[in-house]
Each structure stands twice: as structure tokens, then as C-alpha cells.
Design an enzyme around this catalytic site. Structure first.
Site, PDB file in Angstrom:
ATOM      1  N   ASP A 398       0.862  -1.187   0.000  1.00 37.72           N
ATOM      2  CA  ASP A 398       0.000   0.000   0.000  1.00 37.72           C
ATOM      3  C   ASP A 398       0.898   1.237   0.000  1.00 37.72           C
ATOM      4  OD1 ASP A 398      -3.082   0.795   0.731  1.00 37.72           O
ATOM      5  OD2 ASP A 398      -1.625   2.241   1.509  1.00 37.72           O
ATOM      6  N   ILE A 399       0.625   2.162  -0.961  1.00 36.02           N
ATOM      7  CA  ILE A 399       1.445   3.372  -1.073  1.00 36.02           C
ATOM      8  C   ILE A 399       1.084   4.309   0.084  1.00 36.02           C
ATOM      9  CG2 ILE A 399       2.025   5.347  -2.530  1.00 36.02           C
ATOM     10  CD1 ILE A 399       1.192   3.662  -4.946  1.00 36.02           C
ATOM     11  N   ASN A 406      -2.456  12.555  -3.928  1.00 35.61           N
ATOM     12  CA  ASN A 406      -3.394  12.572  -5.049  1.00 35.61           C
ATOM     13  C   ASN A 406      -4.314  13.790  -4.966  1.00 35.61           C
ATOM     14  OD1 ASN A 406      -4.447  11.194  -7.418  1.00 35.61           O
ATOM     15  ND2 ASN A 406      -6.286  10.790  -6.188  1.00 35.61           N
ATOM     16  N   HIS A 411      -5.302  13.984  -9.968  1.00 36.08           N
ATOM     17  CA  HIS A 411      -5.379  12.573 -10.364  1.00 36.08           C
ATOM     18  C   HIS A 411      -4.362  12.195 -11.430  1.00 36.08           C
ATOM     19  CE1 HIS A 411      -8.890  11.697  -7.968  1.00 36.08           C
ATOM     20  NE2 HIS A 411      -9.490  12.810  -8.417  1.00 36.08           N
ATOM     21  N   ASP A 415      -2.049   9.009 -11.078  1.00 38.24           N
ATOM     22  CA  ASP A 415      -1.940   7.914 -12.051  1.00 38.24           C
ATOM     23  C   ASP A 415      -0.481   7.632 -12.402  1.00 38.24           C
ATOM     24  OD1 ASP A 415      -4.653   7.741 -12.039  1.00 38.24           O
ATOM     25  OD2 ASP A 415      -4.975   8.753 -13.967  1.00 38.24           O
ATOM     26  N   GLU A 440      -4.641   2.264  -4.358  1.00 41.74           N
ATOM     27  CA  GLU A 440      -3.176   2.306  -4.278  1.00 41.74           C
ATOM     28  C   GLU A 440      -2.608   0.993  -3.734  1.00 41.74           C
ATOM     29  OE1 GLU A 440      -4.668   4.114  -0.355  1.00 41.74           O
ATOM     30  OE2 GLU A 440      -5.320   3.847  -2.420  1.00 41.74           O
TER      31      GLU A 440
END
Length: 541
Positions: A398-399, A406, A411, A415, A440
Site C-alpha cells: 500500500d502506497i 493525489n 489525479h 496515475d 493504491e
């Protein structure tokens, strides 16, 4: 019908099969009739006679081989220093124990005689005589003693002899030292009576139906005595070595000479005549038919079987290689048409296959990162376990701070970060499966991995994300790192949902302890922390 149409008809499978079957039916029948009317009447009788004569000679050679075995046995005991001394200085108990008792008991002999050089019988088995010249003619005895020098090369004298009105196979050997030195001490005589049991053993070993006549008695193995008497009576009338008893039986006859060369009897061999001729006749006919059928089969094979087999091989190759390709076949019109139809089918299958592959790829791939998607994860894991994979580690990634980055950068930047993290993970794990699990979150499946190796791989991923210049240039106020939880199948869970939950728990533990960490699942984590997914479920409820 024009020439082109005729050629087309001749090249059809139906025409070729009809013509081939016609030849197969007519040609063997013609050969069989020719053989019956010509070969059987003119040649098989001669072959039959030659065959029975050959078998009679073979049976005689078998008896000669038995005589040679007896000769070797007499030499084994006659050329023996111990026996030489016991005969010159008579030791009756020793001779009885080691010769006249031992040989009958261990070799099944019916006559054993030990005589000194004066021809006095010291001890014997199978005869009451006291002098050797009462058993054998003096000429035979003198022949043995005068040819001692030839024994090493020619062996002991052996052959047939009639004793007490019964036929024996005997061998005579002078008693000598082991090195053939010094004077001879006497003579060893060993004999085997020609009995029904003796002939039965030969019949069983070599398959001969046989009996012997010793000028007075008939000794037979499996023979009917009446049939033997009839054969003997016919032989006395004709004195021929081949006797045609009737349509069912043929006999071969060979004279037997005794040890001095005097005729002492006859050997008779029987063959079933009519059956033998029929079998030979049928065999020749069958062989002729087989040759014709083989030639026709070769032709059929070239024009029909080989093209079909070639087609089958090409299709099998496609199956093994999981490919679709055109087939190239030469053969009859029907086979070529079949190949063309198959190639058209290949065109359709190839088009449908490409469409299905594209649809399949789209259905299992994440559009943004080009990694596998959440849906395919469960199918892939089931496939691994079904194929017997025993050790699988799940890395749940998980980031860190992704939502904040973000929201702050937009966005588009989010991305870019997702694609770059996915690229880094894929570059590190290579051929192992990587999934964008959601938002994420990324899941990595390391099959044939233990947790220690999986942890090292997770640390490499964590450091690579942490040190990526492309990622960190968007971390203006919050560092962009990654937290990874690790769970192992089947040690942590044998169910995929529980395995994901425990990997998620380990990842959540990493976040609670400061983020940018890798942790292997431990049971205490489930007690201290609740899974994010369970928390969401409770909220939804």
C-alpha cells in the site's frame, strides 16, 4: 466421360479401396488353388520325406550327445590318481563309496564297473559278473587299452551295447593317473540303460515322438505299442528309412550300431503326416497371400494412409505447441478436399482465438498499470494451489500518503505514481504475478517462496520505491513510500480470503508503526489490530 473426369474418378478413395479389396480377395484364392493342384502333389511329398529324415538324424545326434556326456563322466572318474592307487592296491570300501555307489546315486547310472588290469571286476553296480570279458568282447577291451594315447584328444570310447538282452549306452575308460603317466590300473565302465523313462526325457526336451528297437525288444516313450509294432513290421518288409504308415502318420528310421560298429538296433521317429502336409500347404498359401497383401497395403498406405497420418501428425503438433497453422497434404481428391476444409476452419478458429485472447487480456488486466487486476487474483491463486504448489507468499503493498498526494497534486500525478510503482514492482519480481488489487494497493504472489526470501524481496521493493527520483519529486511535503505486509500459504492460512486478510493485517501493522516498513504476519497482530477491510465492513453495517 472425358480424360480429366476419368483421372479424377480413379484418384478417389472409394475407387482405390474397391480395386484393392478385389485384388486381396481374388489373388490369394488363385494362389491357393495353384498350390493345392501343383505344389502339393509334386513337391510336398518330397519335402515331407526330407523333413522326417532330417528329424531322425537330429534325434540320433541327440543320442550321440548323450554318449559324449557319458564319455566325459567316465573320464572324470577313470583319469583320477586316487582311483588308480585304490585299484592297484585294492581298497574295496573306498571304491564302493566313491565310485560304484556315488555314481548311480548322483548321476542315475544303471551300470558301473571297476576292473583291474587283469580284467577282474573289483566292484560293480548293475551286474553280477566277476570278469570284465564276461561283459565285453576282448576285442573292445584290447581296443581301449591299445588306444590310451588317443584319450586326451578323442575322449573315452562310448556307444550302444546290449547287456543281458537290454540296450545300454556305455562308456569305457582306462584307469590312469591325472597326468596320464605310468601304467594303466584297469578300466571304468559306466552305462545308462535305454528305458522308456530315458526316451521320455528326450522326447520332452526335443519334442520327438520316438521308440527304439534292439533286435529283440521295443523301448518306447509315449508310443502306442500297437503302432510301434506296425511300424517295425512295415520296416522289416520294406527296409526303407521312410515309412508311410497311412494318411496320418509317417516314420523315419535310422540304424544304431553298437560300440564295436555292429548293428544293434534301430531308432524310429514319428510325425503326424496329414496335418503336417496341410500345415505346410496352408503356410505356403498364407505366405503367398501375405506377400500380395503387403504389396497392396504399401500402395494403399502411400495413397491413403500416409496422407491421413501426415494430417494427423500436423494436427497433433498443433495441439502440443498450442498453435493454429495450415496443413499441407498430398493424396487422393477426398483427402486434399479434407485438408482444404480444415484450413478454412483454421482461418475461422484463428480469428475467433485472437478475439478471445484480446477479450481475455482485457478482462484480467488493469487499464492504468497494465498489471493483472483484482478479479484475476483469485483465479490465479486457485490455479497455483490446484497444480500442487506448496509454498506461496503474498505481499500486500500500500502506497503511503497516496490519498493526500493525489488530492494535492491531482489525479494525473496520482496515475503517474501508480504506474511507476507498478513498473518498479514488476521489474523486481520478474515473472512472478503482480496485481493491482484496488486503489493504491498492490498484491504480489511469490510461488515456491518461503517467508524469509519473500521478506528480502519486499525490502528490495520498499527501497526501490523510496529511492525512485520520479516518485519522490512529487513528495513536496509528505514522503511517498510503501508499506508491505507478508503472509504465507499454508502456514498462515489455507484459505485465500484469510490469507489476504492476514497479509493486510501485517501491512496495516507496518503503517501503524511508522509506514515505509515490511512486516511478516504474526498472530499477535490480529489481536492488536483490526483489518482495514473488517473496519469498512462494520462501517457499512
Amino acid at each position: 466421360m472425358n480424360i480429366k473426369g476419368m483421372l479424377s474418378t480413379w484418384n478417389t478413395l472409394a475407387f482405390k479401396v474397391r480395386v484393392s479389396l478385389l485384388f486381396i480377395a481374388i489373388v490369394p484364392l488363385g494362389i491357393y488353388l495353384v498350390i493345392n493342384n501343383w505344389l502339393l502333389s509334386h513337391h510336398l511329398l518330397e519335402l515331407e520325406n526330407k523333413n522326417i529324415i532330417s528329424k531322425t538324424h537330429q534325434a540320433h545326434r541327440v543320442l550321440d550327445a548323450k554318449a559324449s556326456e557319458l564319455s566325459k563322466l567316465s573320464m572324470d572318474y577313470g583319469i583320477w590318481t586316487d582311483l588308480h592307487e585304490k585299484v592297484i592296491n585294492p581298497d574295496l570300501p573306498w571304491i564302493k563309496e566313491n565310485i560304484t555307489t556315488w555314481i548311480p546315486e548322483n548321476f542315475g547310472m544303471d551300470l558301473v564297473v571297476i576292473a583291474n588290469k587283469n580284467l577282474d571286476i573289483i566292484n560293480a553296480f548293475g551286474t553280477p559278473h566277476k570278469k570284465l570279458d564276461q561283459l565285453l568282447e576282448k576285442e573292445i577291451i584290447e581296443h581301449v587299452f591299445t588306444n590310451i594315447d588317443n584319450i586326451p584328444d578323442n575322449g573315452a570310447l562310448s556307444g550302444f551295447k546290449i547287456f543281458q538282452n537290454e540296450l545300454y549306452l556305455i562308456s569305457l575308460c582306462p584307469i590312469l593317473r591325472n597326468d596320464y603317466s605310468g601304467p594303466y590300473g584297469g578300466m571304468v565302465v559306466i552305462g545308462k540303460k535305454i528305458t522308456p523313462a530315458f526316451l521320455e526325457e528326450i522326447s520332452y526336451q526335443y519334442g520327438y515322438e520316438m521308440f527304439m528297437y534292439d533286435s529283440a525288444h521295443i523301448v518306447s516313450s509315449r508310443f502306442n505299442q500297437t503302432k510301434a509294432q506296425r511300424a517295425l513290421s512295415l520296416f522289416k518288409q520294406t527296409n526303407e528309412n521312410v515309412l508311410h504308415m497311412d494318411k496320418a502318420t509317417i516314420f523315419g528310421v535310422d540304424a544304431i550300431n553298437d560300440i564295436s560298429g555292429v548293428p544293434s538296433g534301430y531308432l524310429f521317429i514319428m510325425e503326424p503326416r496329414e496335418l503336417n502336409i496341410i500345415l505346410k500347404n496352408n503356410l505356403i498359401a498364407i505366405l503367398g497371400c501375405i506377400i500380395i497383401i503387403l504389396l497392396l497395403t504399401i500402395r494403399i498406405k502411400r495413397s491413403i494412409v500416409n496422407p491421413i497420418k501426415d494430417l494427423q501428425l500436423q494436427i497433433s503438433k498443433m495441439g502440443k505447441e498450442n498453435t493454429l497453422s495450415y496443413v499441407n497434404i498430398k493424396g487422393t481428391s477426398e483427402i486434399v478436399s479434407l485438408a482444404d476444409s480444415f484450413n478454412k476452419m483454421i482461418d475461422n478458429l484463428h480469428r475467433h482465438r485472437l478475439e478471445n485472447e484480446n477479450l481475455r487480456t482485457l478482462s484480467i488486466t488493469d487499464d492504468l498499470t497494465s498489471l493483472y487486476n483484482h478479479r484475476f487474483f483469485y483465479e490465479y491463486f486457485d490455479r497455483l494451489t490446484s497444480n500442487g504448489c506448496k509454498n506461496i507468499c503474498i505481499l500486500f503493498c500500500d502506497i503511503d500518503h497516496f490519498k493526500s498526494v493525489n488530492d494535492h497534486n491531482g489525479h494525473v500525478i496520482g496515475d503517474i505514481l501508480l504506474r511507476e510503482v507498478g513498473r518498479i514492482i514488476k521489474a523486481i519480481v520478474g515473472h512472478k504475478a503482480v496485481f493491482r488489487y484496488g486503489g493504491e494497493e498492490f498484491v504480489i504472489v511469490l510461488d515456491d517462496y518461503f517467508v524469509d526470501s519473500a521478506y528480502k524481496k519486499a525490502e528490495i521493493i520498499r527501497l526501490a520505491v523510496n529511492n525512485s527520483s520520479l516518485i519522490q519529486k512529487y513528495s513536496s511535503y509528505l514522503p511517498i513510500t510503501i508499506s508491505i505486509g507478508i503472509a504465507a500459504y499454508p502456514s498462515d492460512a489455507s484459505d485465500i480470503d484469510m490469507l489476504i486478510d492476514k497479509a493486510d493485517t501485517a501491512m496495516y501493522f507496518a503503517k501503524q508503526n511508522g509506514r515505509n516498513q515490511c512486516h511478516i504476519y504474526r498472530p499477535f497482530m490480529s489481536k492488536s489490530f483490526k483489518s482495514v477491510r473488517y473496519a469498512k465492513k462494520r462501517i457499512e453495517v
